[in-house]
Motif scaffolding. Sequence first.
Motif, short mmCIF file in Angstrom:
data_model
loop_
_atom_site.label_atom_id
_atom_site.label_comp_id
_atom_site.label_asym_id
_atom_site.label_seq_id
_atom_site.Cartn_x
_atom_site.Cartn_y
_atom_site.Cartn_z
N GLN A 72 0.14 -7.49 -1.60
CA GLN A 72 -0.83 -6.41 -1.52
C GLN A 72 -1.05 -5.87 -2.93
OE1 GLN A 72 1.74 -6.70 0.93
NE2 GLN A 72 0.09 -7.64 2.07
N HIS A 73 -2.22 -6.14 -3.51
CA HIS A 73 -2.52 -5.66 -4.86
C HIS A 73 -2.86 -4.17 -4.85
CE1 HIS A 73 -2.63 -9.80 -6.45
NE2 HIS A 73 -3.12 -10.09 -5.26
N ARG A 74 -3.38 -3.70 -3.74
CA ARG A 74 -3.62 -2.27 -3.54
C ARG A 74 -3.82 -2.03 -2.06
NH1 ARG A 74 -8.73 -1.01 -2.01
NH2 ARG A 74 -10.54 -2.17 -2.78
N VAL A 75 -3.77 -0.78 -1.64
CA VAL A 75 -3.98 -0.47 -0.23
C VAL A 75 -5.47 -0.57 0.08
CG1 VAL A 75 -1.97 1.03 -0.06
CG2 VAL A 75 -4.18 2.00 -0.71
N ARG A 77 -8.80 0.89 1.58
CA ARG A 77 -9.29 2.26 1.70
C ARG A 77 -10.62 2.28 2.43
NH1 ARG A 77 -8.16 1.57 -3.88
NH2 ARG A 77 -6.10 2.35 -4.49
N ASP A 108 -12.66 -6.99 -3.12
CA ASP A 108 -13.52 -5.88 -2.77
C ASP A 108 -14.92 -6.08 -3.31
OD1 ASP A 108 -13.38 -5.31 -5.49
OD2 ASP A 108 -11.92 -3.69 -5.24
N GLU A 112 -12.61 -7.40 -7.26
CA GLU A 112 -11.19 -7.24 -7.56
C GLU A 112 -10.35 -7.67 -6.35
OE1 GLU A 112 -9.96 -6.39 -10.49
OE2 GLU A 112 -12.00 -6.30 -11.29
N VAL A 114 -7.68 -7.71 -3.55
CA VAL A 114 -6.99 -6.69 -2.76
C VAL A 114 -5.73 -7.28 -2.13
CG1 VAL A 114 -7.18 -5.06 -0.83
CG2 VAL A 114 -9.16 -5.51 -2.30
N GLY A 216 1.86 2.43 1.13
CA GLY A 216 1.48 2.11 -0.24
C GLY A 216 2.63 1.57 -1.07
N ARG A 217 3.86 1.74 -0.58
CA ARG A 217 5.03 1.23 -1.30
C ARG A 217 5.28 -0.25 -1.03
NH1 ARG A 217 9.99 5.13 -0.11
NH2 ARG A 217 10.98 3.61 -1.49
N ALA A 219 4.66 -3.87 -1.63
CA ALA A 219 4.04 -4.72 -2.65
C ALA A 219 3.78 -6.12 -2.12
CB ALA A 219 4.93 -4.79 -3.89
#
Length: 232
Positions: A72-75, A77, A108, A112, A114, A216-217, A219
């Motif tokens: 997971q590069h980011r959550v 949203r 996204d 980028e 995700v 979000g923690r 990775a």
Amino acid sequence: MAVPVGIVGVRTPSGTVDVDPRWTMAYAASIGDGNERYFDTSTIGAMGTLAADHDLTAPFGSMVHVGHSSRQHRVIRPPEVLTTSCEIRSARQTRAGVLVVFGLETVDGDGETVVSTEETMMLRGEHLAGEEADVVAGEEPVSPTREPEVWETVEVPVDKFAAHTYSECARIWNPIHTDSAHAAEHGLPGIILHGTATAARALTVVVDHLLDGDPGRVASMSCRFTAMVLMP
């Protein structure tokens, strides 16, 4: 707010829907109705196999999830538009069938990344036509730096309709998870829960018990599926 009397006699636009077996089974499951007549595909229609592009066909409806790695590069949203591309990275013959590795990249609207995912699937009882092949593997998931100090066992209940509701909510469709006739055709003892549903339920336990409820923690995650999860 006043309701105008002029609404009387107004006709709404007509709509047309295709009531297929997938929808009827999901609806019955959503209300907890286990009447076998709603799940008997001999009377409501059998599911077909999935056809791949590039003039290739394979019985993807018989695939069983045996391994999963994801970074997971980011959550995510919401609301946002995400695009996922898939590449078949390898195909190998095993005693149980053909082992296929899929690489998926989700980006996204700005391009980028995700999520990066690698799924290992088994086409049970199938034979590979031609030589085994590999392509360059994608990004490897993060490996844990140490084992947890304490292992804890947590019971996770799985109800009778878990696979039907998960299929529609996750928008992941494979008939071995909802079509008992299709599952039996491919040598399964019954419909089985999705590997991703099993992994997600396990990850939920980790987030709730060890990460203070903060997704979000997370990775990355990696797992092997060594047994079928039947329902209930």
